[in-house]
Every structure is written in structure tokens, then in C-alpha cells.
Write a protein that holds these residues in place. Structure first.
Motif, PDB file in Angstrom:
ATOM      1  N   LYS A  31       5.587  10.600  -2.157  1.00  0.00           N
ATOM      2  CA  LYS A  31       5.066  11.938  -1.860  1.00  0.00           C
ATOM      3  C   LYS A  31       3.884  11.884  -0.900  1.00  0.00           C
ATOM      4  O   LYS A  31       3.531  12.878  -0.294  1.00  0.00           O
ATOM      5  CB  LYS A  31       4.650  12.627  -3.154  1.00  0.00           C
ATOM      6  CG  LYS A  31       5.816  12.939  -4.083  1.00  0.00           C
ATOM      7  CD  LYS A  31       5.343  13.680  -5.320  1.00  0.00           C
ATOM      8  CE  LYS A  31       6.524  14.000  -6.235  1.00  0.00           C
ATOM      9  NZ  LYS A  31       6.086  14.727  -7.470  1.00  0.00           N
ATOM     10  N   SER A  32       3.267  10.723  -0.775  1.00  0.00           N
ATOM     11  CA  SER A  32       2.134  10.572   0.127  1.00  0.00           C
ATOM     12  C   SER A  32       2.611  10.265   1.544  1.00  0.00           C
ATOM     13  O   SER A  32       3.692   9.712   1.741  1.00  0.00           O
ATOM     14  CB  SER A  32       1.226   9.441  -0.372  1.00  0.00           C
ATOM     15  OG  SER A  32       0.204   9.165   0.563  1.00  0.00           O
ATOM     16  N   LYS A  33       1.799  10.635   2.532  1.00  0.00           N
ATOM     17  CA  LYS A  33       2.135  10.364   3.929  1.00  0.00           C
ATOM     18  C   LYS A  33       1.483   9.072   4.424  1.00  0.00           C
ATOM     19  O   LYS A  33       1.608   8.735   5.599  1.00  0.00           O
ATOM     20  CB  LYS A  33       1.687  11.530   4.808  1.00  0.00           C
ATOM     21  CG  LYS A  33       2.485  12.808   4.565  1.00  0.00           C
ATOM     22  CD  LYS A  33       2.108  13.886   5.561  1.00  0.00           C
ATOM     23  CE  LYS A  33       2.962  15.133   5.349  1.00  0.00           C
ATOM     24  NZ  LYS A  33       2.618  16.208   6.327  1.00  0.00           N
ATOM     25  N   THR A  34       0.819   8.373   3.527  1.00  0.00           N
ATOM     26  CA  THR A  34       0.166   7.120   3.907  1.00  0.00           C
ATOM     27  C   THR A  34       1.189   6.056   4.285  1.00  0.00           C
ATOM     28  O   THR A  34       2.066   5.725   3.498  1.00  0.00           O
ATOM     29  CB  THR A  34      -0.706   6.591   2.745  1.00  0.00           C
ATOM     30  OG1 THR A  34      -1.639   7.600   2.362  1.00  0.00           O
ATOM     31  CG2 THR A  34      -1.430   5.329   3.155  1.00  0.00           C
ATOM     32  N   ILE A  54       0.840  -1.204   0.000  1.00  0.00           N
ATOM     33  CA  ILE A  54       0.000   0.000   0.000  1.00  0.00           C
ATOM     34  C   ILE A  54       0.870   1.249   0.000  1.00  0.00           C
ATOM     35  O   ILE A  54       0.587   2.229  -0.700  1.00  0.00           O
ATOM     36  CB  ILE A  54      -0.945  -0.002   1.223  1.00  0.00           C
ATOM     37  CG1 ILE A  54      -1.971  -1.126   1.090  1.00  0.00           C
ATOM     38  CG2 ILE A  54      -1.644   1.345   1.371  1.00  0.00           C
ATOM     39  CD1 ILE A  54      -2.828  -1.320   2.320  1.00  0.00           C
ATOM     40  N   ARG A  55       1.958   1.198   0.764  1.00  0.00           N
ATOM     41  CA  ARG A  55       2.880   2.335   0.800  1.00  0.00           C
ATOM     42  C   ARG A  55       3.528   2.556  -0.566  1.00  0.00           C
ATOM     43  O   ARG A  55       3.647   3.697  -1.031  1.00  0.00           O
ATOM     44  CB  ARG A  55       3.964   2.091   1.863  1.00  0.00           C
ATOM     45  CG  ARG A  55       5.078   3.133   1.886  1.00  0.00           C
ATOM     46  CD  ARG A  55       4.523   4.520   2.120  1.00  0.00           C
ATOM     47  NE  ARG A  55       5.556   5.536   1.965  1.00  0.00           N
ATOM     48  CZ  ARG A  55       5.315   6.834   1.932  1.00  0.00           C
ATOM     49  NH1 ARG A  55       4.081   7.281   2.035  1.00  0.00           N
ATOM     50  NH2 ARG A  55       6.308   7.690   1.782  1.00  0.00           N
ATOM     51  N   LEU A  56       3.917   1.481  -1.226  1.00  0.00           N
ATOM     52  CA  LEU A  56       4.533   1.612  -2.548  1.00  0.00           C
ATOM     53  C   LEU A  56       3.540   2.182  -3.570  1.00  0.00           C
ATOM     54  O   LEU A  56       3.902   3.011  -4.413  1.00  0.00           O
ATOM     55  CB  LEU A  56       5.043   0.252  -3.021  1.00  0.00           C
ATOM     56  CG  LEU A  56       6.311  -0.283  -2.337  1.00  0.00           C
ATOM     57  CD1 LEU A  56       6.642  -1.665  -2.866  1.00  0.00           C
ATOM     58  CD2 LEU A  56       7.484   0.660  -2.558  1.00  0.00           C
ATOM     59  N   ILE A  57       2.288   1.734  -3.493  1.00  0.00           N
ATOM     60  CA  ILE A  57       1.266   2.232  -4.409  1.00  0.00           C
ATOM     61  C   ILE A  57       0.969   3.714  -4.148  1.00  0.00           C
ATOM     62  O   ILE A  57       0.783   4.504  -5.078  1.00  0.00           O
ATOM     63  CB  ILE A  57      -0.015   1.389  -4.281  1.00  0.00           C
ATOM     64  CG1 ILE A  57       0.248  -0.047  -4.749  1.00  0.00           C
ATOM     65  CG2 ILE A  57      -1.156   2.003  -5.088  1.00  0.00           C
ATOM     66  CD1 ILE A  57      -0.901  -0.995  -4.491  1.00  0.00           C
ATOM     67  N   PHE A  76       6.267   2.390   6.657  1.00  0.00           N
ATOM     68  CA  PHE A  76       6.464   1.153   5.911  1.00  0.00           C
ATOM     69  C   PHE A  76       7.116   1.383   4.556  1.00  0.00           C
ATOM     70  O   PHE A  76       7.041   0.529   3.677  1.00  0.00           O
ATOM     71  CB  PHE A  76       5.136   0.413   5.756  1.00  0.00           C
ATOM     72  CG  PHE A  76       4.649  -0.183   7.042  1.00  0.00           C
ATOM     73  CD1 PHE A  76       5.031  -1.454   7.417  1.00  0.00           C
ATOM     74  CD2 PHE A  76       3.836   0.551   7.898  1.00  0.00           C
ATOM     75  CE1 PHE A  76       4.605  -2.002   8.617  1.00  0.00           C
ATOM     76  CE2 PHE A  76       3.400   0.017   9.098  1.00  0.00           C
ATOM     77  CZ  PHE A  76       3.785  -1.261   9.461  1.00  0.00           C
ATOM     78  N   GLU A  77       7.759   2.516   4.405  1.00  0.00           N
ATOM     79  CA  GLU A  77       8.530   2.782   3.199  1.00  0.00           C
ATOM     80  C   GLU A  77       9.761   1.872   3.205  1.00  0.00           C
ATOM     81  O   GLU A  77      10.593   1.941   4.103  1.00  0.00           O
ATOM     82  CB  GLU A  77       8.977   4.237   3.163  1.00  0.00           C
ATOM     83  CG  GLU A  77       9.885   4.582   2.006  1.00  0.00           C
ATOM     84  CD  GLU A  77       9.149   4.587   0.674  1.00  0.00           C
ATOM     85  OE1 GLU A  77       9.801   4.292  -0.345  1.00  0.00           O
ATOM     86  OE2 GLU A  77       7.938   4.873   0.665  1.00  0.00           O
ATOM     87  N   PRO A  78       9.895   0.949   2.227  1.00  0.00           N
ATOM     88  CA  PRO A  78      11.067   0.055   2.203  1.00  0.00           C
ATOM     89  C   PRO A  78      12.358   0.862   2.146  1.00  0.00           C
ATOM     90  O   PRO A  78      12.453   1.854   1.423  1.00  0.00           O
ATOM     91  CB  PRO A  78      10.862  -0.771   0.926  1.00  0.00           C
ATOM     92  CG  PRO A  78       9.393  -0.700   0.665  1.00  0.00           C
ATOM     93  CD  PRO A  78       8.963   0.666   1.119  1.00  0.00           C
TER      94      PRO A  78
END
Length: 280
Positions: free
Chosen positions: A263-266, A256-259, A270-272
Motif C-alpha cells: 500500500k506504500s509508494k516507497t 525496505i519495499r517489503l517492510i 523494487f516490489e518483487p
């Protein structure tokens, strides 16, 4: 102070003893003789080792008894109990003829798992040392792990092995020994990759639920009843579901983080992490 430092190290030694006992006991049986009862007993011992592994760190932090010796001792104990023991159980549960392609593949899967487990521990130790004195990095480490933690990896590995040996399995579907060996080999390789990957896995220590305390207590009791009933009657299935759910949830959060994009804070946590060799 010496007595205080002795307590967490004794617990670590107990965890290591559980792992060594599993390795030595299983090595005394013939290859392929690792039936459901043998793997079940070994799995329970490794779960006890995992509980001890959690307790030694908690006690060391509570009594301010953390030391360099305890830190290294804990890593070495984890390498044996959670890095080597699951591979030994995996190989002993298979009845494979030596010199065949299938036996070579199974041995490769076991070696990759153990090697990745050791590499995971080394990377964790290096990151922990480098983050000392840096509050932001320490806080980030407490939120999640880079790579699948080795106790969780061991739980996933032994639960898959136990599930395919479970007497309940024939009621669900039938699988022959060759297919089981191939599937379990792929599982060991996959878990090994997860341990050395840059994917983020959540720390269960920082789970917070924003629900009223009564609702949380009621939900906890209901879940505990189902889990305890499952452990008593369907232990292999419950252990596999719990251990693999953790992996699947972590992968979904990372995807979900990759999608969402950088630039998103979602789900920023969990950003690899970037590959260490990207800047070389």
C-alpha cells in the motif's frame, strides 16, 4: 546497413572469444592448479568480455542495428562467458579428491550456477519479446532487472574466488582449503538463486544524481582516485567490494519495499514480482 549490423555482432563475437579462451585455457591445467595468477588473468579477460557485452548493445541501439540474430547471439555469448566460465574457474581453483562429498557439493554448486544463469537469460529473452510494443513494460525493464543480471553474477562469483586466493588474505585471516571450498560452493548456490529469483536489481544505466555538477565532478574524481588506487594495489578486494555492494544494495532496497508494504509508494520499483506459478 549490413556493415552496420556487422559491428555489434563482431563485438559480441569478441566477448564470446574471451569466455571461450578462459574455459579452454583453464581446462589445460590440473585441478587445483588454478592459483591466484591464473584466476586473476581469467578475471581480467571476463571483465573485458563484460565491457564488450555492454558495448555491443549500446552500439546496436545507437546505430539502430538491432536484429533477432544479434539478440540471440548476445544471449548465447553471455551463457558461455558469464554462465559457464565462472563455474570452470571455481572448480579448477579447488584441489578436491574425486568421489568425496566435498567434490560432489562443489560440482553441484557449479552446475546450479550455470543452470540458473541460462534460465535467467531465457527468462530475460521471453520478457523482452513479450514487452515489445508495450511502452510501460519497456520503461519498467529499463529501471531495473528481475533477478541478478548474469554479468553481475559472474563478477560476484569470480571476485569471491579471487579474493580467497589473494596473497593479501593471510594478512586478514587464515582459511584452509576445505573451508574455502565450502564457502565458495555456498556462494555459487546463493548467486544462482539470485539470478532466478523475483527480486529486483537496479539498472546502472539510469542512475541520476540531484547534486550540482561541480560537486558531482569533484566527487567523481575523488572516488575514481580511490578506485584506481585500489585496482592497482588491492584488485581482488576492490572487485569483491564493488560487485557484492551492488547485490547488497539491491537486496536492502527490496527488503525496505517489503517492510513498507504494497500500500506504500516507497520504492515501488523494487516490489518483487509474483511467482509465475501462483495463479495456477
Amino acid at each position: 546497413m549490413k556493415r552496420v549490423y556487422l559491428v555489434p555482432n563482431m563485438i559480441t563475437a569478441f566477448s564470446l572469444a574471451c569466455g571461450l579462451f578462459v574455459i579452454f585455457k583453464v581446462n589445460m591445467i590440473e585441478p587445483g592448479s588454478g592459483d591466484y595468477e591464473v584466476i586473476l588473468t581469467s578475471t581480467l579477460l571476463l571483465l573485458v568480455a563484460a565491457i564488450a557485452d555492454f558495448m555491443d548493445g549500446a552500439i546496436a541501439r545507437a546505430f539502430h542495428a538491432e536484429s533477432e540474430f544479434g539478440f540471440m547471439f548476445d544471449s548465447l555469448a553471455d551463457a558461455v562467458s558469464f554462465g559457464v566460465a565462472p563455474s570452470v574457474l571455481f572448480l579448477k581453483s579447488l584441489s578436491l579428491e574425486q568421489g568425496t562429498l566435498l567434490s560432489f557439493g562443489a560440482a553441484t554448486g557449479a552446475m546450479v550456477y550455470s543452470l540458473c544463469g541460462v534460465l535467467r537469460l531465457v527468462r530475460f529473452n521471453v520478457i523482452t519479446k513479450e514487452s515489445k510494443g508495450k511502452p510501460e513494460e519497456v520503461a519498467a525493464q529499463k529501471k531495473n532487472f528481475t533477478g541478478l543480471p548474469i554479468p553481475a553474477a559472474a563478477a560476484a562469483a569470480v571476485s569471491a574466488n579471487l579474493f580467497f586466493l589473494s596473497p593479501i588474505l593471510p594478512d586478514l585471516f587464515r582459511i584452509n582449503s576445505v573451508t574455502r571450498a565450502i564457502v565458495l560452493t555456498c556462494v555459487m548456490l546463493l548467486i544462482g538463486y539470485f539470478m532466478v529469483s523475483r527480486w529486483k536489481f537496479p539498472s546502472l544505466k539510469l542512475l541520476h544524481f540531484r547534486v550540482p555538477s561541480f560537486h558531482l565532478a569533484f566527487l567523481t574524481v575523488i572516488v575514481a582516485i580511490f578506485v584506481l588506487y585500489g585496482i592497482l594495489h588491492y584488485f581482488s578486494i576492490v572487485l569483491a567490494v564493488l560487485s557484492w555492494t551492488y547485490i547488497v544494495v539491491a537486496m536492502l532496497l527490496s527488503l525496505i519495499r517489503l517492510i513498507a508494504g504494497k500500500k506504500s509508494k516507497t520504492l515501488e520499483d523494487f516490489e518483487p514480482e509474483p511467482d509465475e506459478f501462483e495463479d495456477m
